[in-house]
Design a protein around this motif. Structure first.
Motif, short mmCIF file in Angstrom:
data_model
loop_
_atom_site.label_atom_id
_atom_site.label_comp_id
_atom_site.label_asym_id
_atom_site.label_seq_id
_atom_site.Cartn_x
_atom_site.Cartn_y
_atom_site.Cartn_z
N ASN A 122 0.84 -1.19 0.00
CA ASN A 122 0.00 0.00 0.00
C ASN A 122 0.88 1.25 0.00
O ASN A 122 2.10 1.16 0.09
CB ASN A 122 -1.00 -0.01 1.17
CG ASN A 122 -0.34 0.15 2.52
OD1 ASN A 122 0.83 0.51 2.62
ND2 ASN A 122 -1.10 -0.12 3.57
N LYS A 123 0.25 2.42 -0.08
CA LYS A 123 0.98 3.64 -0.45
C LYS A 123 2.18 3.93 0.45
O LYS A 123 3.29 4.17 -0.02
CB LYS A 123 0.01 4.81 -0.45
CG LYS A 123 0.61 6.09 -1.01
CD LYS A 123 -0.44 7.17 -1.14
CE LYS A 123 0.16 8.43 -1.73
NZ LYS A 123 -0.85 9.50 -1.89
N ARG A 124 1.98 3.93 1.79
CA ARG A 124 3.07 4.29 2.70
C ARG A 124 4.18 3.25 2.68
O ARG A 124 5.37 3.57 2.58
CB ARG A 124 2.54 4.45 4.12
CG ARG A 124 3.56 5.07 5.08
CD ARG A 124 3.25 4.76 6.53
NE ARG A 124 3.56 3.36 6.84
CZ ARG A 124 3.52 2.85 8.07
NH1 ARG A 124 3.14 3.60 9.07
NH2 ARG A 124 3.82 1.59 8.29
N ASP A 125 3.80 1.98 2.78
CA ASP A 125 4.80 0.92 2.84
C ASP A 125 5.54 0.75 1.52
O ASP A 125 6.71 0.38 1.51
CB ASP A 125 4.12 -0.41 3.20
CG ASP A 125 3.69 -0.46 4.66
OD1 ASP A 125 4.23 0.33 5.45
OD2 ASP A 125 2.83 -1.29 4.99
N ASP A 126 4.87 1.04 0.41
CA ASP A 126 5.49 0.82 -0.89
C ASP A 126 6.69 1.75 -1.10
O ASP A 126 7.67 1.37 -1.74
CB ASP A 126 4.47 1.02 -2.01
CG ASP A 126 4.84 0.23 -3.26
OD1 ASP A 126 5.12 -0.98 -3.13
OD2 ASP A 126 4.86 0.82 -4.35
N VAL A 127 6.60 2.96 -0.58
CA VAL A 127 7.72 3.90 -0.69
C VAL A 127 8.96 3.32 -0.02
O VAL A 127 10.06 3.33 -0.58
CB VAL A 127 7.36 5.26 -0.05
CG1 VAL A 127 8.57 6.18 0.00
CG2 VAL A 127 6.22 5.93 -0.82
N ILE A 128 8.79 2.77 1.18
CA ILE A 128 9.91 2.19 1.93
C ILE A 128 10.41 0.92 1.24
O ILE A 128 11.61 0.69 1.12
CB ILE A 128 9.47 1.88 3.37
CG1 ILE A 128 8.96 3.16 4.04
CG2 ILE A 128 10.63 1.27 4.18
CD1 ILE A 128 8.26 2.93 5.36
N TYR A 129 9.47 0.11 0.76
CA TYR A 129 9.84 -1.14 0.09
C TYR A 129 10.65 -0.87 -1.18
O TYR A 129 11.63 -1.57 -1.47
CB TYR A 129 8.58 -1.94 -0.23
CG TYR A 129 8.85 -3.24 -0.94
CD1 TYR A 129 9.58 -4.26 -0.32
CD2 TYR A 129 8.38 -3.46 -2.23
CE1 TYR A 129 9.83 -5.45 -0.97
CE2 TYR A 129 8.63 -4.65 -2.88
CZ TYR A 129 9.35 -5.64 -2.26
OH TYR A 129 9.60 -6.81 -2.91
N ARG A 130 10.27 0.16 -1.93
CA ARG A 130 11.02 0.50 -3.15
C ARG A 130 12.46 0.90 -2.80
O ARG A 130 13.40 0.53 -3.50
CB ARG A 130 10.34 1.64 -3.89
CG ARG A 130 8.97 1.31 -4.48
CD ARG A 130 9.07 0.35 -5.62
NE ARG A 130 7.78 0.10 -6.23
CZ ARG A 130 7.33 0.73 -7.33
NH1 ARG A 130 8.10 1.64 -7.92
NH2 ARG A 130 6.15 0.45 -7.83
N ILE A 131 12.62 1.69 -1.75
CA ILE A 131 13.97 2.09 -1.32
C ILE A 131 14.77 0.86 -0.91
O ILE A 131 15.96 0.73 -1.23
CB ILE A 131 13.89 3.09 -0.15
CG1 ILE A 131 13.22 4.40 -0.61
CG2 ILE A 131 15.28 3.38 0.42
CD1 ILE A 131 12.93 5.37 0.51
N LEU A 132 14.09 -0.07 -0.24
CA LEU A 132 14.72 -1.32 0.18
C LEU A 132 15.22 -2.11 -1.03
O LEU A 132 16.34 -2.62 -1.04
CB LEU A 132 13.70 -2.14 0.96
CG LEU A 132 14.21 -3.21 1.92
CD1 LEU A 132 14.92 -2.57 3.09
CD2 LEU A 132 13.04 -4.06 2.41
N LEU A 133 14.39 -2.20 -2.06
CA LEU A 133 14.75 -2.95 -3.26
C LEU A 133 15.93 -2.32 -4.00
O LEU A 133 16.78 -3.03 -4.54
CB LEU A 133 13.56 -3.04 -4.21
CG LEU A 133 12.46 -4.06 -3.91
CD1 LEU A 133 11.42 -4.03 -5.02
CD2 LEU A 133 13.02 -5.47 -3.77
N GLU A 134 15.96 -1.02 -4.04
CA GLU A 134 16.92 -0.31 -4.88
C GLU A 134 18.28 -0.10 -4.22
O GLU A 134 19.20 0.41 -4.85
CB GLU A 134 16.33 1.05 -5.29
CG GLU A 134 15.12 0.92 -6.20
CD GLU A 134 14.34 2.22 -6.33
OE1 GLU A 134 14.80 3.24 -5.75
OE2 GLU A 134 13.28 2.20 -6.99
N ASN A 135 18.40 -0.50 -2.94
CA ASN A 135 19.65 -0.28 -2.22
C ASN A 135 20.10 -1.54 -1.49
O ASN A 135 19.31 -2.46 -1.28
CB ASN A 135 19.47 0.87 -1.22
CG ASN A 135 19.20 2.19 -1.90
OD1 ASN A 135 20.13 2.89 -2.31
ND2 ASN A 135 17.93 2.56 -2.03
N SER A 136 21.36 -1.55 -1.10
CA SER A 136 21.90 -2.67 -0.34
C SER A 136 21.86 -2.34 1.15
O SER A 136 21.59 -1.19 1.53
CB SER A 136 23.34 -2.95 -0.76
OG SER A 136 24.19 -1.87 -0.39
#
Length: 324
Positions: A122-136
């Motif tokens: 969902n909207k709030r969690d997806d922002v954090i999840y995307r950052i998680l995916l794109e970084n180590s």
């Protein structure tokens, strides 16, 4: 409805498929204890080779590529974050490629931006999840705000990362965890012609008396009005209705007053507070709000459900502005 036995590995590996947590679902909020138990179950399966039943994943297919998760988002999100932790900790490029190409991303011809990432929260969690995916793991702390670092998404990722590192330090093969995914059995429950909201109600009926309008309580086992509206539509339509109308209604009214607003709205529209519920005469109030609103919604006209819902949302938004 169609049900069949599967496993979480096979489910996540489905090619060119995205798993969408609808906008009406609550935030990801599994606690440390939940993730610890999940990891222990995975390790036990990895060591014994035995099967372990993970539960039911209920979803509706809105297109050949989109599965909207009705029930099971907490398990699905946790498994995916565990896989991301394995990806970040592990140095074996074959294992990293396997996780990346089968569990975190979709690869191949014709993959759009929406299809690229397999899991959409969902909207709030997806922002954090995307950052998680794109970084180590090494540079994550610099990418997240202090508030985002307190989220369950990030905190549980750290837990999985630590548990994976302990697992490897003990001399165990992290590849065995990947293999164990195919021994974590699930029941895939695909909603077809049934009303998704009614399925959600059946799966999550616990009798808990939380708010009927919003899903702001501790549990996801509710049937709020917001779900009733949005569950019937694909992700793009859900998001439009939520962002352009529902969130603005909340801004006008405030979440604490939403139940009162909806009750007053119904009385105003019906020009009466009298209503028949299950064959018994009653008065519209916060306790019977959900049943009362379903009755009102069914009385509305429209070319299709989306047009009817859009018209209703516009009406609610105008009323909410006046109400404020």
């Amino acid at each position: 409805m169609q049900a069949h036995n599967s496993n979480i590995g096979e489910f996540l590996e489905t090619a060119k498929t995205v798993f969408v947590v609808p906008v009406y679902q609550r935030n990801y909020d599994w606690k440390k204890e939940n993730c610890q138990r999940l990891f222990n179950d995975v390790v036990r399966v990895a060591q014994s080779g035995e099967q372990h039943f993970l539960g039911t994943i209920c979803f509706k297919v809105y297109s050949s590529h989109e599965r909207s998760i009705i029930d099971g988002q907490q398990r699905l999100t946790s498994i995916t974050m565990m896989l991301k932790a394995i990806y970040d900790f592990n140095t074996d490029e074959i294992i990293r490629a396997d996780i990346n190409d089968h569990y975190l991303y979709n690869k191949g011809v014709g993959i759009t931006d929406f299809l690229k990432i397999k899991l959409h929260l969902n909207k709030r969690d997806d922002v954090i999840y995307r950052i998680l995916l794109e970084n180590s793991r090494d540079n994550l702390d610099d990418k997240l705000t202090d508030s985002q670092k307190k989220s369950r998404v990030y905190q549980n990722y750290l837990l999985f990362y630590e548990r994976i590192s302990e697992y490897v330090r003990e001399g165990r093969d992290v590849g065995s965890i990947l293999e164990s995914l195919h021994n974590l059995t699930i029941i895939e429950l695909e909603v077809q012609n049934e009303n998704p909201q009614e399925i959600f109600e059946s799966l999550n009926s616990t009798g808990l008396d939380l708010t009927k309008v919003d899903l702001s309580g501790t549990y996801e086992n509710l049937t709020p009005i917001r779900n009733y509206f949005l569950m019937q539509f694909p992700y793009k339509e859900q998001r439009k209705l939520y962002e352009e109308y529902w969130s603005k209604i909340e801004d006008f009214i405030g979440t604490e007053q939403m139940e009162l607003f909806f009750a007053d709205f119904l009385v105003f529209k019906r020009r009466s507070d009298a209503i028949m519920i299950n064959g018994r005469r009653s008065h519209i109030n916060e306790r019977n709000l959900y049943e009362s609103f379903k009755d009102y919604y069914k009385s509305l006209s429209g070319d299709d459900n989306y047009d009817k819902t859009l018209s209703c949302f516009k009406d609610l938004k105008d009323a909410a502005e006046l109400y404020k």
